[in-house]
Design a protein around this motif. Structure first.
Motif, PDB file in Angstrom:
ATOM      1  N   GLY A   1       0.780  -1.233   0.000  1.00 45.33           N
ATOM      2  CA  GLY A   1       0.000   0.000   0.000  1.00 45.33           C
ATOM      3  C   GLY A   1       0.809   1.279   0.000  1.00 45.33           C
ATOM      4  N   GLY A   2       2.072   1.207   0.418  1.00 43.83           N
ATOM      5  CA  GLY A   2       2.904   2.399   0.458  1.00 43.83           C
ATOM      6  C   GLY A   2       3.436   2.773  -0.916  1.00 43.83           C
ATOM      7  N   ALA A   3       4.178   3.876  -0.986  1.00 41.48           N
ATOM      8  CA  ALA A   3       4.682   4.378  -2.263  1.00 41.48           C
ATOM      9  C   ALA A   3       5.594   3.363  -2.950  1.00 41.48           C
ATOM     10  CB  ALA A   3       5.413   5.697  -2.047  1.00 41.48           C
ATOM     11  N   SER A   4       6.495   2.741  -2.193  1.00 42.84           N
ATOM     12  CA  SER A   4       7.406   1.752  -2.790  1.00 42.84           C
ATOM     13  C   SER A   4       6.634   0.558  -3.320  1.00 42.84           C
ATOM     14  CB  SER A   4       8.440   1.292  -1.761  1.00 42.84           C
ATOM     15  OG  SER A   4       9.292   2.351  -1.388  1.00 42.84           O
ATOM     16  N   ASP A   5       5.660   0.101  -2.549  1.00 42.46           N
ATOM     17  CA  ASP A   5       4.870  -1.048  -2.959  1.00 42.46           C
ATOM     18  C   ASP A   5       4.053  -0.735  -4.211  1.00 42.46           C
ATOM     19  OD1 ASP A   5       3.680  -3.789  -2.206  1.00 42.46           O
ATOM     20  OD2 ASP A   5       1.887  -2.547  -2.378  1.00 42.46           O
ATOM     21  N   ARG A   6       3.460   0.449  -4.259  1.00 38.68           N
ATOM     22  CA  ARG A   6       2.664   0.828  -5.438  1.00 38.68           C
ATOM     23  C   ARG A   6       3.553   0.878  -6.678  1.00 38.68           C
ATOM     24  NH1 ARG A   6       0.926   4.873  -1.988  1.00 38.68           N
ATOM     25  NH2 ARG A   6       1.621   6.552  -3.365  1.00 38.68           N
ATOM     26  N   ALA A   7       4.721   1.491  -6.539  1.00 42.69           N
ATOM     27  CA  ALA A   7       5.637   1.584  -7.681  1.00 42.69           C
ATOM     28  C   ALA A   7       6.049   0.196  -8.154  1.00 42.69           C
ATOM     29  CB  ALA A   7       6.868   2.399  -7.296  1.00 42.69           C
ATOM     30  N   ALA A   8       6.393  -0.683  -7.218  1.00 39.36           N
ATOM     31  CA  ALA A   8       6.838  -2.027  -7.576  1.00 39.36           C
ATOM     32  C   ALA A   8       5.754  -2.792  -8.321  1.00 39.36           C
ATOM     33  CB  ALA A   8       7.257  -2.795  -6.323  1.00 39.36           C
ATOM     34  N   ARG A   9       4.526  -2.701  -7.849  1.00 37.85           N
ATOM     35  CA  ARG A   9       3.441  -3.477  -8.449  1.00 37.85           C
ATOM     36  C   ARG A   9       3.029  -2.923  -9.817  1.00 37.85           C
ATOM     37  NH1 ARG A   9       1.602  -7.243  -4.933  1.00 37.85           N
ATOM     38  NH2 ARG A   9       2.407  -7.002  -2.809  1.00 37.85           N
ATOM     39  N   ILE A  10       3.042  -1.621  -9.960  1.00 41.90           N
ATOM     40  CA  ILE A  10       2.691  -1.023 -11.257  1.00 41.90           C
ATOM     41  C   ILE A  10       3.717  -1.411 -12.321  1.00 41.90           C
ATOM     42  CG2 ILE A  10       2.480   1.164 -12.515  1.00 41.90           C
ATOM     43  CD1 ILE A  10       1.316   2.337  -9.867  1.00 41.90           C
ATOM     44  N   VAL A  11       4.993  -1.283 -11.974  1.00 39.70           N
ATOM     45  CA  VAL A  11       6.047  -1.615 -12.936  1.00 39.70           C
ATOM     46  C   VAL A  11       6.100  -3.123 -13.187  1.00 39.70           C
ATOM     47  CG1 VAL A  11       8.527  -1.556 -13.395  1.00 39.70           C
ATOM     48  CG2 VAL A  11       7.396   0.426 -12.370  1.00 39.70           C
ATOM     49  N   SER A  12       5.945  -3.913 -12.135  1.00 44.23           N
ATOM     50  CA  SER A  12       5.996  -5.370 -12.285  1.00 44.23           C
ATOM     51  C   SER A  12       4.869  -5.874 -13.170  1.00 44.23           C
ATOM     52  CB  SER A  12       5.922  -6.046 -10.914  1.00 44.23           C
ATOM     53  OG  SER A  12       7.068  -5.747 -10.148  1.00 44.23           O
ATOM     54  N   ASP A  13       3.687  -5.305 -13.027  1.00 45.44           N
ATOM     55  CA  ASP A  13       2.558  -5.708 -13.860  1.00 45.44           C
ATOM     56  C   ASP A  13       2.846  -5.425 -15.334  1.00 45.44           C
ATOM     57  OD1 ASP A  13      -0.267  -6.629 -14.148  1.00 45.44           O
ATOM     58  OD2 ASP A  13      -0.553  -4.588 -14.883  1.00 45.44           O
ATOM     59  N   SER A  14       3.437  -4.286 -15.618  1.00 49.55           N
ATOM     60  CA  SER A  14       3.776  -3.944 -17.004  1.00 49.55           C
ATOM     61  C   SER A  14       4.881  -4.850 -17.543  1.00 49.55           C
ATOM     62  CB  SER A  14       4.212  -2.481 -17.093  1.00 49.55           C
ATOM     63  OG  SER A  14       3.108  -1.618 -16.868  1.00 49.55           O
ATOM     64  N   LEU A  15       5.852  -5.192 -16.692  1.00 43.29           N
ATOM     65  CA  LEU A  15       6.905  -6.111 -17.113  1.00 43.29           C
ATOM     66  C   LEU A  15       6.325  -7.480 -17.462  1.00 43.29           C
ATOM     67  CD1 LEU A  15       9.965  -5.554 -14.757  1.00 43.29           C
ATOM     68  CD2 LEU A  15       9.918  -5.301 -17.237  1.00 43.29           C
ATOM     69  N   HIS A  16       5.406  -7.942 -16.634  1.00 45.71           N
ATOM     70  CA  HIS A  16       4.755  -9.230 -16.899  1.00 45.71           C
ATOM     71  C   HIS A  16       4.042  -9.216 -18.250  1.00 45.71           C
ATOM     72  CE1 HIS A  16       2.006 -12.587 -16.660  1.00 45.71           C
ATOM     73  NE2 HIS A  16       0.978 -11.763 -16.660  1.00 45.71           N
ATOM     74  N   GLN A  17       3.311  -8.132 -18.507  1.00 42.95           N
ATOM     75  CA  GLN A  17       2.577  -8.038 -19.761  1.00 42.95           C
ATOM     76  C   GLN A  17       3.522  -7.914 -20.963  1.00 42.95           C
ATOM     77  OE1 GLN A  17      -0.597  -5.094 -19.638  1.00 42.95           O
ATOM     78  NE2 GLN A  17      -0.873  -5.419 -17.453  1.00 42.95           N
ATOM     79  N   LYS A  18       4.587  -7.163 -20.798  1.00 40.32           N
ATOM     80  CA  LYS A  18       5.487  -6.914 -21.925  1.00 40.32           C
ATOM     81  C   LYS A  18       6.364  -8.119 -22.252  1.00 40.32           C
ATOM     82  CE  LYS A  18       8.935  -3.651 -23.671  1.00 40.32           C
ATOM     83  NZ  LYS A  18       8.144  -3.245 -24.845  1.00 40.32           N
ATOM     84  N   LEU A  19       6.859  -8.770 -21.181  1.00 39.63           N
ATOM     85  CA  LEU A  19       7.829  -9.838 -21.387  1.00 39.63           C
ATOM     86  C   LEU A  19       7.210 -11.224 -21.436  1.00 39.63           C
ATOM     87  CD1 LEU A  19      10.617  -8.546 -18.982  1.00 39.63           C
ATOM     88  CD2 LEU A  19      10.336  -8.088 -21.420  1.00 39.63           C
ATOM     89  N   GLY A  20       5.976 -11.338 -20.951  1.00 40.59           N
ATOM     90  CA  GLY A  20       5.324 -12.641 -20.966  1.00 40.59           C
ATOM     91  C   GLY A  20       5.914 -13.620 -19.977  1.00 40.59           C
ATOM     92  N   ILE A  21       6.487 -13.125 -18.889  1.00 42.81           N
ATOM     93  CA  ILE A  21       7.052 -13.989 -17.852  1.00 42.81           C
ATOM     94  C   ILE A  21       6.366 -13.690 -16.524  1.00 42.81           C
ATOM     95  CG2 ILE A  21       9.298 -14.109 -19.004  1.00 42.81           C
ATOM     96  CD1 ILE A  21      10.362 -12.112 -16.919  1.00 42.81           C
ATOM     97  N   PRO A  22       6.329 -14.669 -15.608  1.00 41.64           N
ATOM     98  CA  PRO A  22       5.764 -14.406 -14.278  1.00 41.64           C
ATOM     99  C   PRO A  22       6.633 -13.404 -13.520  1.00 41.64           C
ATOM    100  CG  PRO A  22       5.973 -16.780 -14.698  1.00 41.64           C
ATOM    101  CD  PRO A  22       6.753 -16.076 -15.766  1.00 41.64           C
ATOM    102  N   VAL A  23       6.007 -12.397 -12.944  1.00 37.92           N
ATOM    103  CA  VAL A  23       6.712 -11.428 -12.102  1.00 37.92           C
ATOM    104  C   VAL A  23       5.975 -11.375 -10.767  1.00 37.92           C
ATOM    105  CG1 VAL A  23       7.559  -9.075 -11.829  1.00 37.92           C
ATOM    106  CG2 VAL A  23       7.410 -10.083 -14.121  1.00 37.92           C
ATOM    107  N   VAL A  24       6.618 -11.850  -9.718  1.00 36.02           N
ATOM    108  CA  VAL A  24       6.004 -11.957  -8.402  1.00 36.02           C
ATOM    109  C   VAL A  24       6.550 -10.862  -7.491  1.00 36.02           C
ATOM    110  CG1 VAL A  24       5.695 -13.418  -6.373  1.00 36.02           C
ATOM    111  CG2 VAL A  24       5.718 -14.440  -8.665  1.00 36.02           C
ATOM    112  N   VAL A  25       5.658 -10.170  -6.793  1.00 43.63           N
ATOM    113  CA  VAL A  25       6.062  -9.142  -5.835  1.00 43.63           C
ATOM    114  C   VAL A  25       5.922  -9.704  -4.430  1.00 43.63           C
ATOM    115  CG1 VAL A  25       5.604  -6.842  -4.915  1.00 43.63           C
ATOM    116  CG2 VAL A  25       5.366  -7.278  -7.375  1.00 43.63           C
ATOM    117  N   GLU A  26       6.998  -9.640  -3.650  1.00 44.00           N
ATOM    118  CA  GLU A  26       6.993 -10.118  -2.266  1.00 44.00           C
ATOM    119  C   GLU A  26       7.330  -8.963  -1.329  1.00 44.00           C
ATOM    120  OE1 GLU A  26       9.661 -13.341  -1.679  1.00 44.00           O
ATOM    121  OE2 GLU A  26       8.690 -14.672  -3.126  1.00 44.00           O
TER     122      GLU A  26
END
Length: 325
Positions: free
Chosen positions: A42-67
């Motif tokens: 929910g914090g700024a770092s978490d929001r940034a990580a999830r937004i970018v990770s979601d786009s990476l997953h869509q662009k690269l077609g690989i699983p991207v997991v946020v922990e």
């Protein structure tokens, strides 16, 4: 090779290039990626990580997991990623508190940013604001400087935590305007805002994602921001430089890889992340989440972080601030 096999091979290469743009030259294909966030969801770092990770997953077609691995101000997560084996694809989304401040204020931390990590890609930055209560007679930075020099014993600056970036930015501001302010560290932003609104604090410094809504709600007044230009959400607020104070600074969120990750993977991941953060749609999503987008590959990120270190490290060291454990 027959024409059909040649055509099939070319088609396969083209599809691989589309799916793994930025990773196609890696010696070993990256088939998955884990992103570690050192803070709670929910914090700024978490929001940034999830937004970018979601786009990476869509662009690269690989699983991207946020922990999310919380604790010790991010140092637990940093130690975890530092110890990642070379065959694991793990990144940490870190900020200056972890990679610049901690090594300077803690006598013993379980990692060394320069030797245990490699910069991959800076994805967001954030600015600071200098604020007073909406009921304050101080309307501009000029008036604040005049007041501070006339009332040196009352020039108290509230910040969300002792040892935080707003703390050290307050020291920078004091040095620049020639009036020593007393930094008052709180336990979080909420009590700082409460005391500022209530008139207990004359001045507060915090990140803009905290201050902007309060300013727009006319509960506080942001006198100036720390960036190179006015914030889109605060068109009525000048920068410090526009206010006659020669000071500009910002914090950031950047992806780092452990030292164990092969250099070619670091380079290719940096290029891939820069590609997704250059997309206007993703930038708009970041802005809507009160995150200022940055697009930078590994080399550019390293240069930005070094520039940050050169600006902030002398201030942190001169303060004499240390955390005793």
């Amino acid at each position: 090779m027959t024409k059909n096999r040649l055509r099939a091979t070319l088609t396969s290469c083209l599809l691989s290039g589309l799916l793994f743009t930025g990773l196609s030259h890696a010696a070993t294909p990256i088939e998955d990626l884990t992103v570690v966030v050192p803070y709670a969801p929910g914090g700024a770092s978490d929001r940034a990580a999830r937004i970018v990770s979601d786009s990476l997953h869509q662009k690269l077609g690989i699983p991207v997991v946020v922990e999310n691995k919380t604790g010790a101000g991010g140092r637990i997560a940093a130690q975890y990623v530092k110890n990642t084996a070379a065959d694991k694809n793990v990144l940490i989304l870190a900020n200056p508190a972890i990679m610049v401040v901690a090594p300077l204020v803690f006598n013993d931390i379980p990692y060394k940013p320069d030797s245990d990590f490699q910069a991959v890609s800076m994805v967001t930055e954030y600015g600071f604001g200098v604020a007073v209560s909406a009921d304050s007679d101080i309307k501009t930075m000029d008036q604040l400087i005049t007041w501070a020099k006339a009332h040196p014993g009352a020039f108290n600056i509230g910040v969300p935590a002792t040892g935080s970036l707003p703390h050290f930015f307050g020291l920078m501001l004091s040095q620049q305007i020639g009036s020593k302010g007393e930094i008052i560290g709180y336990r979080g932003s909420a009590p700082v805002i409460t005391d500022l609104i209530g008139g207990i604090l004359p001045v507060a410094i915090d990140t803009l994602d905290v201050l902007t809504a309060q300013h727009q709600g006319k509960r506080i007044r942001i006198l100036a921001t720390s960036g190179s230009e006015r914030e889109a959400a605060l068109p009525d607020v000048p920068t410090l430089k526009q206010s006659g104070v020669e000071l500009e600074a910002s914090g950031w969120n950047a992806f780092f890889a452990p030292a164990s990750m092969p250099a070619d993977k670091v380079t290719q991941l940096g290029e891939a992340i820069k590609a997704v953060t250059s997309d206007p749609a993703l930038q708009e999503t970041l802005l809507k989440n009160e995150l200022i987008p940055v697009s930078a590959d590994a080399k550019e990120t390293g240069a930005r972080i070094e520039q940050f270190r050169q600006q902030w490290a002398p201030v942190i060291q001169a303060s004499g601030f240390k955390v005793t454990q």
